[in-house]
Write an enzyme that holds these catalytic residues in place. Structure first.
Site, PDB file in Angstrom:
ATOM      1  N   PHE A  32       9.917   3.311  -9.582  1.00 62.07           N
ATOM      2  CA  PHE A  32       8.647   2.758  -9.411  1.00 62.07           C
ATOM      3  C   PHE A  32       8.876   1.353  -9.978  1.00 62.07           C
ATOM      4  O   PHE A  32       7.968   0.763 -10.998  1.00 62.07           O
ATOM      5  CB  PHE A  32       7.499   3.663 -10.179  1.00 62.07           C
ATOM      6  CG  PHE A  32       6.142   3.261  -9.576  1.00 62.07           C
ATOM      7  CD1 PHE A  32       6.167   3.739  -8.054  1.00 62.07           C
ATOM      8  CD2 PHE A  32       5.215   2.202  -9.772  1.00 62.07           C
ATOM      9  CE1 PHE A  32       4.912   3.511  -7.439  1.00 62.07           C
ATOM     10  CE2 PHE A  32       4.211   2.165  -9.085  1.00 62.07           C
ATOM     11  CZ  PHE A  32       3.965   2.780  -7.695  1.00 62.07           C
ATOM     12  N   GLU A  35       8.740  -6.067 -12.026  1.00 61.30           N
ATOM     13  CA  GLU A  35       9.424  -7.275 -12.240  1.00 61.30           C
ATOM     14  C   GLU A  35      10.289  -7.274 -13.478  1.00 61.30           C
ATOM     15  O   GLU A  35      10.953  -7.774 -13.889  1.00 61.30           O
ATOM     16  CB  GLU A  35       8.235  -8.531 -12.429  1.00 61.30           C
ATOM     17  CG  GLU A  35       8.930  -9.838 -12.337  1.00 61.30           C
ATOM     18  CD  GLU A  35       9.951  -9.971 -11.446  1.00 61.30           C
ATOM     19  OE1 GLU A  35      10.869 -10.870 -11.590  1.00 61.30           O
ATOM     20  OE2 GLU A  35       9.784  -9.840 -10.009  1.00 61.30           O
ATOM     21  N   HIS A  37      11.785  -4.601 -14.585  1.00 60.43           N
ATOM     22  CA  HIS A  37      13.080  -3.826 -14.079  1.00 60.43           C
ATOM     23  C   HIS A  37      13.998  -5.047 -13.511  1.00 60.43           C
ATOM     24  O   HIS A  37      15.115  -4.838 -13.672  1.00 60.43           O
ATOM     25  CB  HIS A  37      12.712  -2.645 -13.029  1.00 60.43           C
ATOM     26  CG  HIS A  37      12.058  -1.542 -13.596  1.00 60.43           C
ATOM     27  ND1 HIS A  37      10.995  -1.016 -13.118  1.00 60.43           N
ATOM     28  CD2 HIS A  37      12.170  -0.683 -14.633  1.00 60.43           C
ATOM     29  CE1 HIS A  37      10.390  -0.095 -13.953  1.00 60.43           C
ATOM     30  NE2 HIS A  37      11.180   0.338 -14.844  1.00 60.43           N
ATOM     31  N   LYS A 149      10.589  -4.047 -24.061  1.00 64.78           N
ATOM     32  CA  LYS A 149       9.303  -3.221 -23.942  1.00 64.78           C
ATOM     33  C   LYS A 149       9.159  -1.901 -24.645  1.00 64.78           C
ATOM     34  O   LYS A 149       8.171  -1.553 -25.201  1.00 64.78           O
ATOM     35  CB  LYS A 149       9.054  -3.062 -22.500  1.00 64.78           C
ATOM     36  CG  LYS A 149       7.887  -2.182 -21.919  1.00 64.78           C
ATOM     37  CD  LYS A 149       6.404  -2.761 -22.295  1.00 64.78           C
ATOM     38  CE  LYS A 149       5.302  -1.626 -21.753  1.00 64.78           C
ATOM     39  NZ  LYS A 149       5.788  -0.460 -21.332  1.00 64.78           N
ATOM     40  N   VAL A 176       8.523  -8.344 -19.899  1.00 64.97           N
ATOM     41  CA  VAL A 176       8.017  -9.168 -18.776  1.00 64.97           C
ATOM     42  C   VAL A 176       6.387  -9.038 -18.844  1.00 64.97           C
ATOM     43  O   VAL A 176       6.191  -7.725 -18.618  1.00 64.97           O
ATOM     44  CB  VAL A 176       8.792  -9.058 -17.337  1.00 64.97           C
ATOM     45  CG1 VAL A 176       8.058  -9.824 -16.261  1.00 64.97           C
ATOM     46  CG2 VAL A 176      10.160  -9.439 -17.455  1.00 64.97           C
ATOM     47  N   SER A 186       5.503   0.817 -15.230  1.00 70.51           N
ATOM     48  CA  SER A 186       5.174   1.671 -14.255  1.00 70.51           C
ATOM     49  C   SER A 186       3.954   2.396 -14.147  1.00 70.51           C
ATOM     50  O   SER A 186       3.170   2.613 -13.246  1.00 70.51           O
ATOM     51  CB  SER A 186       6.413   2.578 -14.063  1.00 70.51           C
ATOM     52  OG  SER A 186       7.625   2.027 -13.781  1.00 70.51           O
TER      53      SER A 186
HETATM   54  P1  AMP Z   1      11.338   2.853 -17.466  1.00 67.16           P
HETATM   55  O1  AMP Z   1      11.536   2.984 -15.850  1.00 67.16           O
HETATM   56  O2  AMP Z   1      10.021   2.582 -17.890  1.00 67.16           O
HETATM   57  O3  AMP Z   1      12.034   3.940 -18.037  1.00 67.16           O
HETATM   58  O4  AMP Z   1      12.073   1.633 -17.889  1.00 67.16           O
HETATM   59  C1  AMP Z   1      13.286   1.341 -17.435  1.00 67.16           C
HETATM   60  C2  AMP Z   1      13.940  -0.021 -18.344  1.00 67.16           C
HETATM   61  O5  AMP Z   1      13.140  -1.220 -17.906  1.00 67.16           O
HETATM   62  C3  AMP Z   1      13.751  -0.053 -19.799  1.00 67.16           C
HETATM   63  O6  AMP Z   1      14.897  -0.488 -20.438  1.00 67.16           O
HETATM   64  C4  AMP Z   1      12.577  -0.496 -20.197  1.00 67.16           C
HETATM   65  O7  AMP Z   1      12.457  -1.003 -21.436  1.00 67.16           O
HETATM   66  C5  AMP Z   1      12.577  -1.607 -19.159  1.00 67.16           C
HETATM   67  N1  AMP Z   1      11.194  -2.156 -18.857  1.00 67.16           N
HETATM   68  C6  AMP Z   1      10.233  -1.447 -18.506  1.00 67.16           C
HETATM   69  N2  AMP Z   1       9.178  -2.312 -18.579  1.00 67.16           N
HETATM   70  C7  AMP Z   1       9.511  -3.715 -18.808  1.00 67.16           C
HETATM   71  C8  AMP Z   1       8.986  -4.804 -19.022  1.00 67.16           C
HETATM   72  N3  AMP Z   1       7.659  -5.143 -19.012  1.00 67.16           N
HETATM   73  N4  AMP Z   1       9.620  -5.908 -19.218  1.00 67.16           N
HETATM   74  C9  AMP Z   1      11.077  -5.617 -19.541  1.00 67.16           C
HETATM   75  N5  AMP Z   1      11.800  -4.787 -19.473  1.00 67.16           N
HETATM   76  C10 AMP Z   1      10.797  -3.646 -19.143  1.00 67.16           C
END
Ligand code: AMP
Length: 290
Positions: A32, A35, A37, A149, A176, A186
């Site tokens: 999902f 920006e 990611h 994050k 971000v 997400s």
């Molecule tokens: P997730 O899909 O939520 O498990 O996140 C996958 C990766 O994306 C992890 O390393 C998160 O820390 C990173 N991530 C999620 N949201 C953000 C964000 N707003 N800014 C930077 N990295 C993010």
């Protein structure tokens, strides 16, 4: 762009790419994509010859009453974003392949996993450390990128990589944010318009604390009180934690300095949101908060 769904195929692809002398950059996600990611993917594109995006909603990092069943998914859109960001491989294993019957091994990072999200979500970071170890073994990355994050997750993964001598360079990337300051997630897709407006108070509390710190306040009790007042004035929000901790050890601090992490988790309805800042670091990108 190649979409790989089995562990065997991914591992074979990784081994033969490494044999050809290619470096692999891995961005592990639960899909999902937004920006945040995409920023990891673009940096991964720069850092490796081959860019692998993994998408796996990891059941063992969810607690019993959490949102595993309704976690948002959109594989078609994710593949479009991945292609736009230059991914070579999208790896999407299924849970039965990752955790076949009889699976019983886990990786635990002791102290760093205990406070903050670890206290509210027992076992969460064991699930994270275990799946990241598996993804490293399957995808053989030279470099893996994670977002700040999930600050505690990044700290746990850095520690684990060092402690277990995993041959992977860990790159942390800045948070971000949406134009209005809300940290991208997400899980923001769960929020109604009204809840989303309430959720702005997380980043507003961060901005307020950074302003007070910038103006000279070092007493954590005062900083914490100011942040809590701002958040608790909105009845739709329930604070899970709002802590000031050492950015490296995650130990509680009572005096703030540039290395102090302010981390918070707040529930808006059934949705749990997290955000954080390190007081001495720039907010990036900060146009929406400055
Ligand atoms: P997730 O899909 O939520 O498990 O996140 C996958 C990766 O994306 C992890 O390393 C998160 O820390 C990173 N991530 C999620 N949201 C953000 C964000 N707003 N800014 C930077 N990295 C993010």
């Amino acid at each position: 762009m190649n979409i790989i769904t089995t562990i065997e195929e991914m591992q074979q692809a990784a081994v033969s790419l490494k044999r050809e002398g290619k470096t692999i950059a891995l961005v592990p996600t639960m899909g999902f994509l937004h920006e945040g990611h995409a920023s990891l993917l673009r940096e991964g594109r720069r850092q490796g010859d081959i860019l692998v995006l993994s998408i796996f909603v990891n059941p063992i990092q969810f607690g019993q009453n959490e949102d595993l069943g309704r976690y948002p998914r959109d594989m078609e859109r994710d593949c479009r974003v991945a292609a736009e960001c230059g991914a070579d491989i999208v790896f999407t294993p299924d849970a039965a392949g990752m955790y076949p019957a009889g699976f019983q091994t886990s990786v635990a990072v002791a102290d760093l996993s205990l406070p903050l999200c670890g206290a509210s979500r027992p076992g969460h970071f064991d699930g994270v450390a275990t799946v990241v170890t598996k993804l490293f073994n399957i995808c053989q990355p030279d470099v893996a990128l994670f977002g700040a994050k999930d600050y505690q997750q990044l700290a746990v993964i850095r520690r684990m990589t060092r402690d277990l001598n995993l041959p992977v360079r860990i790159v942390g990337m800045p948070i971000v944010r949406e134009q209005d300051g809300l940290a991208m997630s997400s899980r923001n897709s769960y929020l109604s318009l009204e809840q989303r407006r309430s959720a702005l108070r997380l980043s507003r509390a961060i901005r307020l604390v950074r302003e007070l710190y910038g103006a000279g306040t070092r007493d954590v009790a005062s900083l914490r009180r100011a942040a809590l007042e701002l958040i608790e004035a909105e009845p739709a929000l329930t604070v899970d934690y709002l802590d000031f901790r050492d950015g490296a050890t995650l130990e509680l601090r009572d005096t703030a300095d540039d290395a102090t992490l302010m981390a918070l988790a707040v529930k808006v309805g059934n949705t749990r949101l997290i955000d954080n800042t390190v007081l001495g670091e720039e907010l990036q990108p900060c146009r929406e908060l400055c």
